[in-house]
Enzyme design. Structure first.
Site, PDB file in Angstrom:
ATOM      1  N   ARG A 115      29.286  11.588 -23.134  1.00  0.00           N
ATOM      2  CA  ARG A 115      30.260  11.781 -23.964  1.00  0.00           C
ATOM      3  C   ARG A 115      30.579  10.825 -24.916  1.00  0.00           C
ATOM      4  O   ARG A 115      31.045  10.939 -26.204  1.00  0.00           O
ATOM      5  CB  ARG A 115      31.619  12.007 -23.260  1.00  0.00           C
ATOM      6  CG  ARG A 115      32.837  12.302 -23.973  1.00  0.00           C
ATOM      7  CD  ARG A 115      32.996  13.487 -24.983  1.00  0.00           C
ATOM      8  NE  ARG A 115      34.022  13.690 -25.981  1.00  0.00           N
ATOM      9  CZ  ARG A 115      34.016  12.785 -26.887  1.00  0.00           C
ATOM     10  NH1 ARG A 115      33.146  11.949 -27.337  1.00  0.00           N
ATOM     11  NH2 ARG A 115      34.937  13.166 -27.876  1.00  0.00           N
ATOM     12  N   TYR A 116      30.323   9.524 -24.372  1.00  0.00           N
ATOM     13  CA  TYR A 116      30.776   8.303 -25.209  1.00  0.00           C
ATOM     14  C   TYR A 116      29.644   7.490 -25.584  1.00  0.00           C
ATOM     15  O   TYR A 116      28.273   7.688 -25.074  1.00  0.00           O
ATOM     16  CB  TYR A 116      31.552   7.311 -24.596  1.00  0.00           C
ATOM     17  CG  TYR A 116      33.218   8.050 -24.174  1.00  0.00           C
ATOM     18  CD1 TYR A 116      33.986   8.170 -25.154  1.00  0.00           C
ATOM     19  CD2 TYR A 116      33.274   8.597 -22.883  1.00  0.00           C
ATOM     20  CE1 TYR A 116      35.324   8.750 -24.823  1.00  0.00           C
ATOM     21  CE2 TYR A 116      34.384   9.124 -22.608  1.00  0.00           C
ATOM     22  CZ  TYR A 116      35.375   9.437 -23.506  1.00  0.00           C
ATOM     23  OH  TYR A 116      36.616  10.028 -23.446  1.00  0.00           O
ATOM     24  N   ARG A 119      28.215   4.941 -22.635  1.00  0.00           N
ATOM     25  CA  ARG A 119      28.341   5.187 -21.335  1.00  0.00           C
ATOM     26  C   ARG A 119      28.379   6.709 -20.755  1.00  0.00           C
ATOM     27  O   ARG A 119      28.759   7.317 -21.564  1.00  0.00           O
ATOM     28  CB  ARG A 119      29.625   4.429 -20.622  1.00  0.00           C
ATOM     29  CG  ARG A 119      30.938   4.870 -21.443  1.00  0.00           C
ATOM     30  CD  ARG A 119      31.958   4.074 -21.470  1.00  0.00           C
ATOM     31  NE  ARG A 119      33.373   4.516 -21.916  1.00  0.00           N
ATOM     32  CZ  ARG A 119      33.532   4.444 -23.257  1.00  0.00           C
ATOM     33  NH1 ARG A 119      32.797   4.133 -24.101  1.00  0.00           N
ATOM     34  NH2 ARG A 119      34.862   4.954 -23.696  1.00  0.00           N
ATOM     35  N   CYS A 128      33.937  15.901  -1.210  1.00  0.00           N
ATOM     36  CA  CYS A 128      34.764  14.599  -1.286  1.00  0.00           C
ATOM     37  C   CYS A 128      35.405  14.668   0.223  1.00  0.00           C
ATOM     38  O   CYS A 128      35.175  15.454   1.013  1.00  0.00           O
ATOM     39  CB  CYS A 128      36.128  15.190  -2.096  1.00  0.00           C
ATOM     40  SG  CYS A 128      35.701  15.082  -3.822  1.00  0.00           S
ATOM     41  N   CYS A 132      41.661  17.272  -3.814  1.00  0.00           N
ATOM     42  CA  CYS A 132      42.970  17.244  -4.432  1.00  0.00           C
ATOM     43  C   CYS A 132      43.261  18.634  -4.988  1.00  0.00           C
ATOM     44  O   CYS A 132      42.187  18.950  -5.762  1.00  0.00           O
ATOM     45  CB  CYS A 132      42.929  16.052  -5.418  1.00  0.00           C
ATOM     46  SG  CYS A 132      42.391  14.489  -4.979  1.00  0.00           S
ATOM     47  N   CYS A 135      42.333  19.041  -8.887  1.00  0.00           N
ATOM     48  CA  CYS A 135      41.130  18.610  -9.141  1.00  0.00           C
ATOM     49  C   CYS A 135      40.615  19.260 -10.698  1.00  0.00           C
ATOM     50  O   CYS A 135      40.448  20.224 -10.980  1.00  0.00           O
ATOM     51  CB  CYS A 135      39.892  18.919  -8.239  1.00  0.00           C
ATOM     52  SG  CYS A 135      38.186  18.095  -8.666  1.00  0.00           S
ATOM     53  N   ARG A 137      37.610  18.879 -11.760  1.00  0.00           N
ATOM     54  CA  ARG A 137      36.166  19.473 -11.451  1.00  0.00           C
ATOM     55  C   ARG A 137      36.109  20.648 -10.373  1.00  0.00           C
ATOM     56  O   ARG A 137      35.094  20.701  -9.582  1.00  0.00           O
ATOM     57  CB  ARG A 137      35.163  18.506 -11.429  1.00  0.00           C
ATOM     58  CG  ARG A 137      34.821  17.621 -12.347  1.00  0.00           C
ATOM     59  CD  ARG A 137      33.561  16.693 -12.400  1.00  0.00           C
ATOM     60  NE  ARG A 137      33.870  15.903 -13.563  1.00  0.00           N
ATOM     61  CZ  ARG A 137      34.360  14.511 -13.217  1.00  0.00           C
ATOM     62  NH1 ARG A 137      34.419  14.099 -12.065  1.00  0.00           N
ATOM     63  NH2 ARG A 137      34.595  13.845 -14.095  1.00  0.00           N
ATOM     64  N   ASP A 296      45.203  17.844 -16.477  1.00  0.00           N
ATOM     65  CA  ASP A 296      44.307  18.745 -17.183  1.00  0.00           C
ATOM     66  C   ASP A 296      44.492  20.228 -17.204  1.00  0.00           C
ATOM     67  O   ASP A 296      45.281  20.572 -16.158  1.00  0.00           O
ATOM     68  CB  ASP A 296      42.869  18.544 -17.034  1.00  0.00           C
ATOM     69  CG  ASP A 296      42.196  17.150 -17.270  1.00  0.00           C
ATOM     70  OD1 ASP A 296      42.636  16.474 -18.126  1.00  0.00           O
ATOM     71  OD2 ASP A 296      41.429  16.597 -16.756  1.00  0.00           O
ATOM     72  N   ASP A 333      43.684  13.407 -21.733  1.00  0.00           N
ATOM     73  CA  ASP A 333      41.906  13.705 -21.965  1.00  0.00           C
ATOM     74  C   ASP A 333      41.858  15.142 -22.729  1.00  0.00           C
ATOM     75  O   ASP A 333      42.259  15.964 -22.267  1.00  0.00           O
ATOM     76  CB  ASP A 333      41.513  13.990 -20.691  1.00  0.00           C
ATOM     77  CG  ASP A 333      40.035  13.415 -20.551  1.00  0.00           C
ATOM     78  OD1 ASP A 333      39.234  13.309 -21.569  1.00  0.00           O
ATOM     79  OD2 ASP A 333      39.029  12.875 -19.526  1.00  0.00           O
ATOM     80  N   LYS A 340      39.176  11.129 -23.961  1.00  0.00           N
ATOM     81  CA  LYS A 340      40.496  10.464 -23.698  1.00  0.00           C
ATOM     82  C   LYS A 340      41.260   9.539 -24.770  1.00  0.00           C
ATOM     83  O   LYS A 340      40.490   8.969 -25.604  1.00  0.00           O
ATOM     84  CB  LYS A 340      40.168   8.858 -22.435  1.00  0.00           C
ATOM     85  CG  LYS A 340      39.306   9.573 -21.253  1.00  0.00           C
ATOM     86  CD  LYS A 340      39.296   8.368 -20.264  1.00  0.00           C
ATOM     87  CE  LYS A 340      38.507   8.905 -18.940  1.00  0.00           C
ATOM     88  NZ  LYS A 340      37.187   9.459 -19.018  1.00  0.00           N
TER      89      LYS A 340
HETATM   90  C1  LIG Z   1      36.273   8.928 -18.392  1.00  0.00           C
HETATM   91  C2  LIG Z   1      35.026   8.901 -18.755  1.00  0.00           C
HETATM   92  C3  LIG Z   1      34.187   8.042 -18.774  1.00  0.00           C
HETATM   93  C4  LIG Z   1      34.758   6.527 -18.679  1.00  0.00           C
HETATM   94  O1  LIG Z   1      35.645   6.262 -19.536  1.00  0.00           O
HETATM   95  P1  LIG Z   1      36.298   4.757 -19.773  1.00  0.00           P
HETATM   96  O2  LIG Z   1      37.666   5.086 -20.738  1.00  0.00           O
HETATM   97  O3  LIG Z   1      35.414   3.658 -20.169  1.00  0.00           O
HETATM   98  O4  LIG Z   1      36.991   4.583 -18.399  1.00  0.00           O
HETATM   99  C5  LIG Z   1      33.036   8.301 -19.233  1.00  0.00           C
HETATM  100  N1  LIG Z   1      32.231   9.355 -19.479  1.00  0.00           N
HETATM  101  C6  LIG Z   1      33.128  10.490 -19.208  1.00  0.00           C
HETATM  102  C7  LIG Z   1      32.497  11.832 -19.676  1.00  0.00           C
HETATM  103  C8  LIG Z   1      34.351  10.305 -19.078  1.00  0.00           C
HETATM  104  O5  LIG Z   1      35.192  11.388 -18.672  1.00  0.00           O
END
Ligand SMILES: *Cc1c(COP(=O)(O)O)cnc(C)c1O
Length: 443
Positions: A115-116, A119, A128, A132, A135, A137, A296, A333, A340
Site C-alpha cells: 500500500r505504501y 513497506r 490466531c 478479536c 477483527c 481481517r 474499521d 484507517d 492510515k
Molecule cells: C498499517 C500498515 C502498514 C504499516 O504502517 P506504519 O504506519 O508504517 O506502521 C503497512 N502496510 C499496510 C498495508 C498497512 O495496513
C-alpha cells in the site's frame, strides 16, 4: 501504580498442573469455542448464547489464560467483550464492508499488501491464539483450512526480491507467533536473505492472549534477525498482567523494541481516564503506545464503533497530561484503501506573516514569532535531496512542496473542466442546448 500481579485462573483450571498451564501448546489445544465450553467459566448472556449458536459466525476461540482475566460476574467486562460474540455482531450497519481497507486490491500476490511506498504487510497465517470480535481481517482470518501456504509464500518472497523499494516488511495475519517455530524461523531467514529489506516487524497479540508462548527460546530465535520490531495489541489495563509484563521483559532484553496498537472500542476503552492508565501501564512494562485506531467499517464491528470525536477527546486528555512516550498516534484507517490517516486535536489556532498562534494542553494561548529572514538549506547541494528515494506516484503533498508537481487533481477533474466541445457532447446526449451559441437564432 501497583506492579502487575499474576492473573488468577478461572476456577475450572484450578487443578491444571503449572507445567501444563504455562505450556503454550496446552493453552492452544484447550481453547474454548462453544457456548458449552464458555459456560463452564462464566454464566453467558442470552445475547452471547444467540451469537454462539449462529451458523457461519466469525470464528470463536479463547485461550484459558485470557478468559481467566474476565470477571465472570460482569456481563460488561472489557476483556469479555473483545472475545465473546454478542448478537449485535450479526447486525449490519450503513457503510459496512467486508474488506474495508481494500487490502485485496493492494495485493500484487496473495497475502502481500503493498500500500505504501517503502513497506509491505505480509499475511503469513490466518490463525490466531484467540479471535478479536472486531477483527479487521475477519474475511480471511480463522479459516483452519487456509493456514501457512508454501506456494503463496514463495510468490511473496519472489515479489519482495524484485521490488527493491521495499525496505520494511510487517508480518501479520492472523498472528505470526502461532506459526510452528520452525516455519517462523525459515520465514525470517528467507526475508533476511533479501539485502534491501532493512527492518522486519511483527504484529502479534500472542503476548496478550498467551504470554507463555514468549519463551526465552523464542526470544533467542527472534534476536537472530535484528533489526526486528514487534507491536503487541492491548486494549485495556486489565490485560496487563505479571505474565504479560514478564513476556515483554524477555522480548525487550532480546533487543526487540516493543510498541502497542490498540483499537478504540465502545464499552471497552472509550474512556479518557482508562486510556491514561492503559498507556502509563504500557510504558511501565517498556511498551511504547504506537497507534490508537478508530474502529474499521468491518462486518461484525458495528456495536464497537465510536464517533471520531471520542478519539480526539482521548488524545486531548493524554498529550501534555502524561509522558510524551505514552501518547499514541490516533489513526483513522481510511475506508476504500486510503491508508492510515493521523487525526489530532488542533493546537495551531491562527497565523499571520511571521507569527503563529498556538495553544497548549492547558488552554494557554501563545505566539511564536517566526524568523523574518530565513535562509533555507540549498537542495541543489544537499546530498540527501539529490539522493532522495523515488516514490513513484506516491509523493503526495511532499511532491507539491518539493516542486515535483504543481497540483493533485480529483478523479474526473479534466473531463469536467474541459469545456471545449461540451456543446457537442451535450447535443449528442440530447439533454440540453446552450442558448445563443453557434446557430445565431433562437429555436
Ligand atoms: C498499517 C500498515 C502498514 C504499516 O504502517 P506504519 O504506519 O508504517 O506502521 C503497512 N502496510 C499496510 C498495508 C498497512 O495496513
Amino acid at each position: 501504580m501497583p506492579t502487575p500481579i499474576i492473573s488468577k485462573r478461572a476456577p475450572i483450571y484450578a487443578d491444571v498442573p503449572d507445567e501444563k498451564w504455562n505450556d503454550w501448546r496446552w493453552q492452544l489445544s484447550n481453547r474454548l469455542n462453544t457456548a458449552e465450553d464458555i459456560e463452564k467459566v462464566l454464566p453467558i448472556t442470552d445475547s452471547e448464547r444467540k451469537a454462539l449458536q449462529t451458523q457461519g459466525l466469525f470464528r470463536v476461540d479463547v485461550t484459558p489464560y485470557f478468559i481467566s482475566l474476565v470477571d465472570p460476574d460482569d456481563p460488561n467486562d472489557p476483556v469479555r467483550k473483545q472475545i465473546i460474540p454478542v448478537a449485535e455482531e450479526l447486525n449490519a450497519f450503513t457503510s459496512m464492508m467486508e474488506d474495508s481497507l481494500a487490502e485485496d486490491r493492494h495485493s500484487p500476490v496473495p497475502g502481500l499488501v503493498h500500500r505504501y511506498p517503502d513497506r509491505v504487510l505480509m499475511l503469513v497465517t490466518t490463525q490466531c491464539a484467540s479471535y478479536c470480535r472486531y477483527c479487521t481481517r475477519s474475511r480471511i482470518v480463522g479459516d483452519p483450512g487456509q493456514t501457512f501456504n508454501r506456494q503463496d509464500f514463495e510468490m511473496q518472497i519472489d515479489y519482495l526480491k524484485r521490488t527493491p523499494q521495499v525496505r520494511d516488511v510487517l508480518l501479520s495475519g492472523g498472528d505470526p507467533l502461532v506459526l510452528a517455530p520452525k516455519i517462523l524461523e525459515e520465514l525470517l531467514t528467507r526475508l533476511r536473505e533479501i539485502p534491501h529489506i532493512e527492518i522486519v516487524r511483527i504484529g502479534s497479540r500472542v503476548p496478550v492472549f498467551m504470554p507463555m508462548r514468549i519463551t526465552q527460546e523464542l526470544c533467542d530465535m527472534l534476536a537472530k534477525f535484528h533489526p526486528l520490531w514487534l507491536n503487541i495489541h492491548v486494549n485495556h489495563p486489565n490485560e496487563i498482567t505479571k505474565e504479560l509484563a514478564d513476556a515483554c521483559d524477555r522480548m525487550s532484553r532480546a533487543g526487540i523494541p516493543l510498541g502497542n496498537q490498540s483499537v478504540l472500542l465502545a464499552g471497552v476503552n472509550d474512556c479518557v481516564h482508562m486510556q491514561r492508565e492503559l498507556v502509563q501501564k504500557l510504558t511501565r512494562i517498556r511498551v511504547r503506545p504506537y497507534y490508537l485506531y478508530q474502529c474499521d467499517l468491518v462486518e461484525g464491528s458495528g456495536h464497537f464503533r465510536t464517533p471520531v470525536a471520542k478519539g480526539i477527546e482521548i488524545i486531548e486528555g493524554l498529550r501534555g497530561h502524561t509522558s510524551g512516550y505514552a501518547v499514541p498516534q490516533y489513526i483513522v484507517d481510511a475506508p476504500g484503501g486510503g491508508g492510515k490517516i493521523p487525526v489530532t486535536p488542533n493546537y495551531m489556532l491562527s497565523m499571520s506573516d511571521h507569527k503563529v498562534i498556538v495553544r497548549n494542553y492547558e488552554g494557554y494561548v501563545t505566539t511564536y514569532e517566526e524568523p523574518t529572514e530565513y535562509k533555507s538549506h540549498d537542495p541543489k547541494t544537499c546530498k540527501f535531496c539529490q539522493n532522495k528515494r523515488p516514490e513513484p506516484g506516491q509523493t503526495g503533498l511532499t511532491g507539491l512542496l518539493d516542486g515535483d508537481k504543481m497540483f493533485i487533481k480529483p478523479e474526473g477533474f479534466d473531463e469536467l473542466h474541459n469545456r471545449d466541445g461540451i456543446e457537442h457532447r451535450l447535443k449528442d446526449e440530447n439533454k440540453w442546448k446552450p442558448l445563443g451559441i453557434g446557430s445565431g437564432k433562437s429555436d
